[in-house]
Design a protein around this motif. Structure first.
Motif, PDB file in Angstrom:
ATOM      1  N   UNK A   1       3.662  24.953  -6.093  1.00 28.14           N
ATOM      2  CA  UNK A   1       2.994  24.456  -5.000  1.00 28.14           C
ATOM      3  C   UNK A   1       1.583  24.615  -4.922  1.00 28.14           C
TER       4      UNK A   1
ATOM      5  N   UNK B   1      -4.374  35.651 -10.225  1.00 30.11           N
ATOM      6  CA  UNK B   1      -3.133  35.505  -9.241  1.00 30.11           C
ATOM      7  C   UNK B   1      -2.615  34.095  -9.771  1.00 30.11           C
TER       8      UNK B   1
ATOM      9  N   UNK C   1       2.003  29.861  -6.718  1.00 30.70           N
ATOM     10  CA  UNK C   1       3.428  30.043  -6.194  1.00 30.70           C
ATOM     11  C   UNK C   1       4.230  28.980  -6.678  1.00 30.70           C
TER      12      UNK C   1
ATOM     13  N   UNK D   1       9.448  30.550  -2.064  1.00 32.97           N
ATOM     14  CA  UNK D   1       9.494  30.866  -0.363  1.00 32.97           C
ATOM     15  C   UNK D   1      10.829  30.711   0.223  1.00 32.97           C
TER      16      UNK D   1
ATOM     17  N   UNK E   1      13.248  33.805   1.756  1.00 32.23           N
ATOM     18  CA  UNK E   1      13.831  33.654   2.820  1.00 32.23           C
ATOM     19  C   UNK E   1      15.630  33.873   2.978  1.00 32.23           C
TER      20      UNK E   1
ATOM     21  N   UNK F   1      15.986  37.486   2.739  1.00 33.13           N
ATOM     22  CA  UNK F   1      15.560  38.408   3.917  1.00 33.13           C
ATOM     23  C   UNK F   1      16.900  37.946   4.872  1.00 33.13           C
ATOM     24  N   UNK F   2      17.361  36.857   5.017  1.00 31.55           N
ATOM     25  CA  UNK F   2      18.147  36.226   5.860  1.00 31.55           C
ATOM     26  C   UNK F   2      19.703  36.688   5.441  1.00 31.55           C
TER      27      UNK F   2
ATOM     28  N   UNK G   1      10.791  48.065  -4.792  1.00 34.30           N
ATOM     29  CA  UNK G   1      10.410  47.318  -3.738  1.00 34.30           C
ATOM     30  C   UNK G   1      11.152  45.732  -3.850  1.00 34.30           C
TER      31      UNK G   1
ATOM     32  N   UNK H   1      11.613  42.993  -1.870  1.00 34.30           N
ATOM     33  CA  UNK H   1      11.253  41.652  -1.720  1.00 34.30           C
ATOM     34  C   UNK H   1      10.311  41.281  -2.608  1.00 34.30           C
ATOM     35  N   UNK H   2       9.471  41.924  -2.989  1.00 37.63           N
ATOM     36  CA  UNK H   2       8.502  41.618  -4.225  1.00 37.63           C
ATOM     37  C   UNK H   2       9.103  41.320  -5.539  1.00 37.63           C
TER      38      UNK H   2
ATOM     39  N   UNK I   1      10.663  38.165  10.788  1.00 41.70           N
ATOM     40  CA  UNK I   1      10.193  38.722   9.268  1.00 41.70           C
ATOM     41  C   UNK I   1      10.238  37.486   8.203  1.00 41.70           C
ATOM     42  N   UNK I   2      11.452  36.716   8.104  1.00 40.76           N
ATOM     43  CA  UNK I   2      11.727  35.627   7.329  1.00 40.76           C
ATOM     44  C   UNK I   2      10.692  34.883   7.277  1.00 40.76           C
ATOM     45  N   UNK I   3      10.292  34.087   8.594  1.00 38.43           N
ATOM     46  CA  UNK I   3       9.378  32.930   8.675  1.00 38.43           C
ATOM     47  C   UNK I   3       7.901  33.599   8.261  1.00 38.43           C
TER      48      UNK I   3
ATOM     49  N   UNK J   1       7.088  35.512   6.340  1.00 41.07           N
ATOM     50  CA  UNK J   1       7.078  35.870   4.833  1.00 41.07           C
ATOM     51  C   UNK J   1       6.850  34.239   4.288  1.00 41.07           C
ATOM     52  N   UNK J   2       7.448  33.378   4.683  1.00 42.45           N
ATOM     53  CA  UNK J   2       7.289  32.054   4.196  1.00 42.45           C
ATOM     54  C   UNK J   2       5.842  31.566   4.713  1.00 42.45           C
TER      55      UNK J   2
ATOM     56  N   UNK K   1       3.754  33.174   1.885  1.00 46.80           N
ATOM     57  CA  UNK K   1       3.842  32.631   0.638  1.00 46.80           C
ATOM     58  C   UNK K   1       3.333  31.102   0.655  1.00 46.80           C
ATOM     59  N   UNK K   2       3.346  30.364   1.496  1.00 42.74           N
ATOM     60  CA  UNK K   2       3.088  29.080   1.322  1.00 42.74           C
ATOM     61  C   UNK K   2       1.556  28.836   1.688  1.00 42.74           C
TER      62      UNK K   2
ATOM     63  N   UNK L   1      -0.714  32.633  -0.002  1.00 38.87           N
ATOM     64  CA  UNK L   1      -0.632  32.606  -1.215  1.00 38.87           C
ATOM     65  C   UNK L   1      -0.842  31.260  -1.840  1.00 38.87           C
ATOM     66  N   UNK L   2      -0.176  30.102  -1.487  1.00 33.68           N
ATOM     67  CA  UNK L   2      -0.070  28.843  -1.794  1.00 33.68           C
ATOM     68  C   UNK L   2      -1.551  28.010  -1.464  1.00 33.68           C
TER      69      UNK L   2
ATOM     70  N   UNK M   1       3.320  40.988  -0.712  1.00 34.41           N
ATOM     71  CA  UNK M   1       4.668  40.355  -0.141  1.00 34.41           C
ATOM     72  C   UNK M   1       5.355  41.513   0.705  1.00 34.41           C
ATOM     73  N   UNK M   2       5.766  42.649   0.098  1.00 30.82           N
ATOM     74  CA  UNK M   2       6.410  43.854   0.844  1.00 30.82           C
ATOM     75  C   UNK M   2       5.756  44.157   1.935  1.00 30.82           C
TER      76      UNK M   2
END
Lengths: 399, 399
Positions: free
Chosen positions: A31, A44, A47, A52, A56, A59-60, A283, A285-286, B51-53, B55-56, B59-60, B63-64, B285-286
């Motif tokens: 991306x 860095x 991604x 992403x 999700x 998490x979900x 950790x 999620x990471x 939280x999920x959203x 994090x998105x 990332x996008x 980070x992106x 991210x965490x």
């Protein structure tokens, strides 16, 4: 001032190189902002597109629906599982790599384990040009274990290691200059002198085909957020050679490195293998973002990757010669380099800020170094030309 | 065997309590599986819905799109910033809390810092019932610093601390029994004897209104993935009292704890304040998932939270008395407890597996303890009744 012919020839060359690039299709897996030329993949990584969405799901579904059950359904074993995915990138057979904590923390673990494994010696020999955190941590290890730290340039390590040396800590690729050091010869010299070796792979993993097993390295640490694209601050990894699988004796021996963590035993019993380098609760999620990011490596031939990394650097140098002749590079022109080109610049940080304003993202390292990371999975030759062209513009406008 | 009247009365009571619950609306902020009654928020908190959203977006966008620039745009300072969000939950004024690494690693940092700050003493006094990792790490600290570890039940710590004790390490809430220890009196006794104190808040933060400043605690560590709902293995936090802001001298002194990390100085100079407890590059991210999860605390009155936590426990005991009379609880019935009820059960792990099969998710701790975490932000009284009713069914069918 510059020959317009040179600019045109370089543009044609960039187009031809991009057209022939065997890794060209990989770029689509990332991306990337089309407005930006990204030269900081050595600091860095960008991604991969699917990270992403994967997060999700973690998490979900894993966290939200399976809740605590996920620990038994893959989470607890993830540090070793993801370590096994990194292993082929560093030339490690199975059971020797685990993902855990940060590079700083892992340097601490491996250095203490090394001095414990090599008693009767009182010195830690340190790469004089090391990334600072390794030096800070080595100082703390020395203070706790009664050792002294001696700093020697990597080129002099083989000659400097002696009967006092418990362990040598060196960077595979220098973070400022991008110089690649000779893992095989330094490791062999250390072993001949009875010392152990810890290699810091932060700037080589995902760039150079690292050969830890073949070089008979003892321990290594590396970061996953640079060329491995694991995400900002994604967890680091530890390699411990198979011969240390039952004796690696590290100081951050928390419950996650225990042979039977959920037995809640009052006394510590280390796990066998790389898992004994774990400390606390991982950790997730990471770690699972990193796991997703590693998918892009599944079909990458490291020899092809390395060839493109060097070719990107060669082309960078040709652009410098054609457009900014006389520019002094900190990076060697021969193959003993990683995937970055570092350029001395009198404007220093101001120059890099101006490059950022023009959409060319590298970074600055004191005192006067502009770093341009070359990530063969997504960097294009045309972007290399853009970087040097833009640098020329910035310098011209600064006059 | 059980009085059906009792079951009906308890159901009516649960309905009345849920109807009057001042925190009832909070539950809607969490992503909970309606099929499950979740009693493991003391081990892994449930995910807040947003939280999920979030994090998105991290990332996008961060980070992106912002790439390396994000470090200067908030990432690098995030450990201190998120620490400030935790501070009011542990009774800490500004500048004293930072998010970093795991609890195990942070126990190591604070214990070594404590023994360094208290020279001439040779003992680490340890909560005998500690979560195992604290004991493992204390053992490693003792080994590196030449101290000995003496294990004493928390109730005996005040009497045991003496002129040999450099530091006392204790858990605010016992992870097996849920017993709450008296932070004020243990801390005062330690200080009278000239010892320092490290409190482990893993099972109290987000449950008990912790009063670190008021109790004049020296150092504390805590985890964020239990009652703070930060996500699986989310990073831990360190508290260091203001009086230690210039002298906290920790052994994992990596570049992130440096006063000027990007100057890349060869020698370590610690930052002032909580930041000096940082080690390596923070796991963003965490950390930002945790940051998002902490939003749910913005409007929570900790006194109300605590009241409901105790009321959920009280109701759990009434359900036990009514439906499973004679059941032995490991958790005290008085207010000296955290937000869990632990029950001795001869079936042990098999019983918990059967509860899981019936959608009641608690956990098991050796040798025979079933733990039921009570998370006042989302646990309902009706679920407490379901847990005990289901436990009764499981026990009946095991006969």
């Amino acid at each position: 001032m510059t020959d317009p012919l040179a600019a045109r020839e370089l543009a044609e060359e960039a187009a031809a190189l991009d057209a022939a690039d065997p890794l060209a299709a990989k770029r689509a897996e990332f991306d990337l902002d089309p407005a930006v030329a990204y030269f900081d993949g050595n600091s860095l990584g960008a991604p991969p597109k699917h990270v992403a969405e994967r997060l999700t799901t973690v998490v979900r579904e894993q966290w939200g629906r399976r809740l605590i059950r996920s620990w038994a359904e893959g989470w607890w074993a993830a540090p070793e599982r993801v370590g096994e995915r990194i292993a082929p990138l560093v030339g490690a057979g199975p059971g020797q790599v685990v993902v855990a904590d940060s590079t700083s923390v892992d340097v601490f673990k491996t250095l203490v384990a090394a001095v414990r494994a090599n008693p009767g010696r009182d010195e830690i020999l340190l790469d004089a040009g090391t990334f600072p955190t390794d030096g800070y941590v080595a100082g703390q290890v020395a203070r706790l274990t009664g050792h002294t730290v001696r700093r020697v340039p990597v080129a002099g390590l083989a000659a400097a290691v002696d009967e006092r040396t418990a362990v040598v800590l060196a960077n595979h690729v220098d973070y400022v200059s991008g110089r690649l050091h000779d893992m095989a010869s330094v490791t062999a010299a250390a072993h001949r002198a009875g010392a152990l070796v810890v290699w810091d792979l932060c700037h080589s993993v995902g760039a150079i085909p690292v050969r830890l097993d073949e070089c008979e390295v003892d321990f290594a640490v590396g970061c996953t957020y640079k060329f491995l694209n694991g995400g900002p601050g994604s967890p680091a990894f530890v390699y411990l050679a198979r011969r240390w699988r039952d004796t690696f004796d590290q100081p951050l021996a928390g419950w996650a490195g225990h042979a039977d963590p959920f037995a809640m035993e009052p006394d510590y019993r280390a796990a066998t293998g790389a898992g004994r380098a774990r400390s606390g609760t991982p950790d997730l999620l990471s770690l699972l973002a990193l796991d997703a990011a590693l998918d892009v490596w599944d079909d990458v031939d490291l020899a092809v990757l390395r060839e493109k990394g060097l070719a990107l650097g060669d082309f960078f140098f040709r652009c410098l010669d054609g457009l900014l002749p006389g520019t002094e590079a900190a990076t060697p022109r021969g193959p003993a380099r990683g995937h970055q080109v570092s350029v001395h610049d009198p404007g220093g940080e101001r120059t890099m800020t101006a490059l950022h304003e023009r959409g060319v993202l590298g970074d600055f390292r004191p005192p006067d170094v502009l770093r341009f990371g070359l990530a063969p999975l997504y960097t294009r030759y045309a972007e290399v030309l853009r970087a040097v062209t833009t640098l020329r513009e910035v310098r011209a406008s600064a006059r």
